[in-house]
Write a protein that holds these residues in place. Structure first.
Motif, PDB file in Angstrom:
ATOM      1  N   GLY A 383       0.810  -1.206   0.000  1.00 24.75           N
ATOM      2  CA  GLY A 383       0.000   0.000   0.000  1.00 24.75           C
ATOM      3  C   GLY A 383       0.847   1.260   0.000  1.00 24.75           C
ATOM      4  O   GLY A 383       0.545   2.229  -0.712  1.00 24.75           O
ATOM      5  N   LEU A 384       1.928   1.254   0.766  1.00 25.44           N
ATOM      6  CA  LEU A 384       2.788   2.438   0.837  1.00 25.44           C
ATOM      7  C   LEU A 384       3.504   2.706  -0.488  1.00 25.44           C
ATOM      8  O   LEU A 384       3.644   3.859  -0.911  1.00 25.44           O
ATOM      9  N   VAL A 385       3.956   1.644  -1.148  1.00 22.02           N
ATOM     10  CA  VAL A 385       4.594   1.816  -2.459  1.00 22.02           C
ATOM     11  C   VAL A 385       3.580   2.362  -3.471  1.00 22.02           C
ATOM     12  O   VAL A 385       3.888   3.258  -4.263  1.00 22.02           O
ATOM     13  N   SER A 386       2.358   1.846  -3.446  1.00 24.77           N
ATOM     14  CA  SER A 386       1.304   2.330  -4.346  1.00 24.77           C
ATOM     15  C   SER A 386       0.991   3.789  -4.080  1.00 24.77           C
ATOM     16  O   SER A 386       0.791   4.584  -5.008  1.00 24.77           O
ATOM     17  N   LEU A 387       0.965   4.164  -2.809  1.00 24.48           N
ATOM     18  CA  LEU A 387       0.695   5.554  -2.424  1.00 24.48           C
ATOM     19  C   LEU A 387       1.786   6.486  -2.938  1.00 24.48           C
ATOM     20  O   LEU A 387       1.502   7.573  -3.464  1.00 24.48           O
ATOM     21  N   ALA A 388       3.024   6.052  -2.825  1.00 25.29           N
ATOM     22  CA  ALA A 388       4.142   6.871  -3.297  1.00 25.29           C
ATOM     23  C   ALA A 388       4.097   7.048  -4.817  1.00 25.29           C
ATOM     24  O   ALA A 388       4.328   8.148  -5.343  1.00 25.29           O
ATOM     25  N   ALA A 389       3.794   5.961  -5.548  1.00 26.38           N
ATOM     26  CA  ALA A 389       3.723   6.042  -7.007  1.00 26.38           C
ATOM     27  C   ALA A 389       2.603   6.972  -7.457  1.00 26.38           C
ATOM     28  O   ALA A 389       2.765   7.768  -8.402  1.00 26.38           O
ATOM     29  N   ALA A 390       1.453   6.908  -6.802  1.00 26.70           N
ATOM     30  CA  ALA A 390       0.330   7.765  -7.164  1.00 26.70           C
ATOM     31  C   ALA A 390       0.640   9.228  -6.885  1.00 26.70           C
ATOM     32  O   ALA A 390       0.267  10.120  -7.666  1.00 26.70           O
ATOM     33  N   THR A 391       1.346   9.497  -5.780  1.00 29.26           N
ATOM     34  CA  THR A 391       1.737  10.872  -5.456  1.00 29.26           C
ATOM     35  C   THR A 391       2.678  11.436  -6.515  1.00 29.26           C
ATOM     36  O   THR A 391       2.545  12.579  -6.955  1.00 29.26           O
ATOM     37  N   LEU A 392       3.636  10.621  -6.936  1.00 32.00           N
ATOM     38  CA  LEU A 392       4.573  11.042  -7.987  1.00 32.00           C
ATOM     39  C   LEU A 392       3.837  11.316  -9.295  1.00 32.00           C
ATOM     40  O   LEU A 392       4.114  12.301  -9.988  1.00 32.00           O
ATOM     41  N   ALA A 393       2.872  10.446  -9.646  1.00 31.42           N
ATOM     42  CA  ALA A 393       2.098  10.642 -10.876  1.00 31.42           C
ATOM     43  C   ALA A 393       1.272  11.910 -10.808  1.00 31.42           C
ATOM     44  O   ALA A 393       1.128  12.630 -11.810  1.00 31.42           O
ATOM     45  N   LEU A 394       0.750  12.230  -9.633  1.00 34.01           N
ATOM     46  CA  LEU A 394      -0.060  13.436  -9.468  1.00 34.01           C
ATOM     47  C   LEU A 394       0.769  14.685  -9.729  1.00 34.01           C
ATOM     48  O   LEU A 394       0.294  15.638 -10.363  1.00 34.01           O
ATOM     49  N   THR A 395       2.012  14.684  -9.281  1.00 28.57           N
ATOM     50  CA  THR A 395       2.878  15.844  -9.513  1.00 28.57           C
ATOM     51  C   THR A 395       3.290  15.967 -10.975  1.00 28.57           C
ATOM     52  O   THR A 395       3.652  17.053 -11.426  1.00 28.57           O
ATOM     53  N   ALA A 396       3.219  14.840 -11.721  1.00 19.76           N
ATOM     54  CA  ALA A 396       3.628  14.853 -13.134  1.00 19.76           C
ATOM     55  C   ALA A 396       2.492  15.240 -14.075  1.00 19.76           C
ATOM     56  O   ALA A 396       2.731  15.440 -15.274  1.00 19.76           O
TER      57      ALA A 396
END
Length: 413
Positions: A383-396
């Motif tokens: 879950g934490l890895v998924s959360l980090a990836a989604a946050t990065l995608a949001l900034t992109a």
């Protein structure tokens, strides 16, 4: 009444209605077999998370290696015929495994061999089935039909594990696998009864569709690349419930196969609710919807790993299932509705490779974490890895919007 009609609009198409009926039976029994297989592996291996990870990895490795070729076959040949052949082959494999179990001679390597063979068949069946939905209903009803497909899948996912837990306790594993073998006839018969003249088949099929052309097409589409990248990370890190849930039931809550079925059904119940929620979608979802649902999934999965009791875990798994399916549907619709029909088989093949093909590595890593740190840590880490990836995608998102100003699909080959 109008809302109800719109929810089930795609079922007014006879061919799709037949397809859903056959799939509902077959997928329900497939989930029964998944639970039976995983339970048998744990019994044969002494509750080894690594052994369960190997089975999962072997089943999904062919998806990683062969699905792009399966998408090429789907763009070149009749998807209807390919589906009948693939489901017939899956039924034969399940029949062989069920008889082997009943004979009492089954070993771990037998299950590994079966998983590898079934994964090979799935590498053709999955992209064919996903892209065939558009041929059954046409472009206008595709979002609704895709949501209905997710609905029957998750209805089966609710009923299948619950039935499996009940039947394993009374009949044992072998008969459950044999029931699944017979159920594949449901899909074969339903597809055979379709009216080919009513299918929305492309006017011209590519004579020699190439995998590389599909990859180049996707490479020119930043709006497709983002959801595909998110699907890859979440599939790798977060979608490993077939591994974490049986371990959670057996080693953390110290329960039997019935409780394992309850955990799986809770996840599927949330997914089913999300599938019905997305039947209202009438167009292509935005990139923000895709990334937002990925954020929600990462957060709920991370919290689920902390559940102190079985009832709390079931409640959190309902939320996790909802966010998981909402993300899966949003990414599927964004990719599929943004793709030219001439490339759709190959595009959805890549989607399948990324979505399911990352599972072998994810299963091995998750199995290792579960073996050494416990299934709770394995679940929360995903879950934490998924959360980090989604946050990065949001900034992109702003940068991707500048690269892709609502591009139109390229013309077909």
């Amino acid at each position: 009444m109008e809302t109800l009609r719109r929810t089930f609009q795609s079922l007014s198409v006879r061919n799709f209605r037949l397809f859903v009926l056959g799939q509902l039976l077959s997928v329900t029994c497939t989930w029964m077999m998944v639970v039976a297989q995983d339970w048998l592996v744990l019994e044969l291996s002494g509750d080894s998370g690594s052994a369960l990870g190997v089975v999962t990895a072997l089943q999904f490795t062919p998806v990683l290696l062969l699905t792009l070729y399966g998408g090429r076959l789907a763009d070149r040949h009749s998807k209807r015929r390919l589906l009948m052949l693939a489901n017939g082959a899956s039924g034969a494999l399940a029949l062989a495994l069920g008889l082997w179990i009943l004979l009492g001679e089954v070993r771990l390597w037998h299950i590994w061999l079966f998983a590898l063979a079934l994964g090979t068949v799935n590498s053709v069946e999955a992209p064919t089935r996903i892209s065939f939905v558009g041929e059954m209903v046409g472009g206008e009803l595709l979002p609704n039909a895709s949501a209905m497909s997710a609905a029957y899948f998750n209805a089966a996912r609710v009923a299948g594990p619950a039935l499996a837990g009940f039947l394993i306790a009374r009949l044992d594993v072998g008969p459950v696998v044999l029931i699944n073998a017979v159920s594949y006839l449901g899909t074969v018969i339903s597809v055979a009864l379709m009216r080919p003249a009513e299918l929305h088949v492309p006017a011209v099929r590519p004579a020699k569709p190439r995998v590389v052309d599909g990859l180049r097409y996707i490479g020119r589409r930043p709006d497709l690349m983002l959801p595909l990248a998110l699907v890859g990370v979440l599939g790798l890190a977060g979608f490993n419930f077939q591994l974490t849930l049986p371990l959670l039931a057996k080693t953390e809550f110290h329960t039997d196969s019935t409780a394992f079925g309850l955990l799986s059904s809770s996840l599927a119940a949330g997914s089913l609710l999300a599938a019905f929620a997305t039947t209202a979608r009438r167009g292509r979802p935005t990139a923000l919807v895709v990334t937002g649902s990925a954020l929600a999934f990462g957060a709920t999965e991370a919290v689920t790993g902390l559940a102190p009791t079985l009832p709390v875990a079931c409640l959190l798994l309902i939320l996790t299932g909802f966010t998981m399916m909402y993300f899966a549907q949003a990414s599927n619709h964004r990719v599929q509705l943004g793709s030219d029909p001439a490339y759709r088989g190959r595009v959805m093949a890549l989607y399948t490779v990324i979505f399911q093909g990352t599972t072998p590595l994810g299963a091995l890593v998750t199995g290792f974490l579960a073996q050494h740190w416990g299934p709770r840590w394995a679940l929360s880490a995903g879950g934490l890895v998924s959360l980090a990836a989604a946050t990065l995608a949001l900034t992109a998102l702003p940068s991707l919007a500048a690269l892709s100003r609502s591009p139109e699909p390229d013309p077909g080959p």
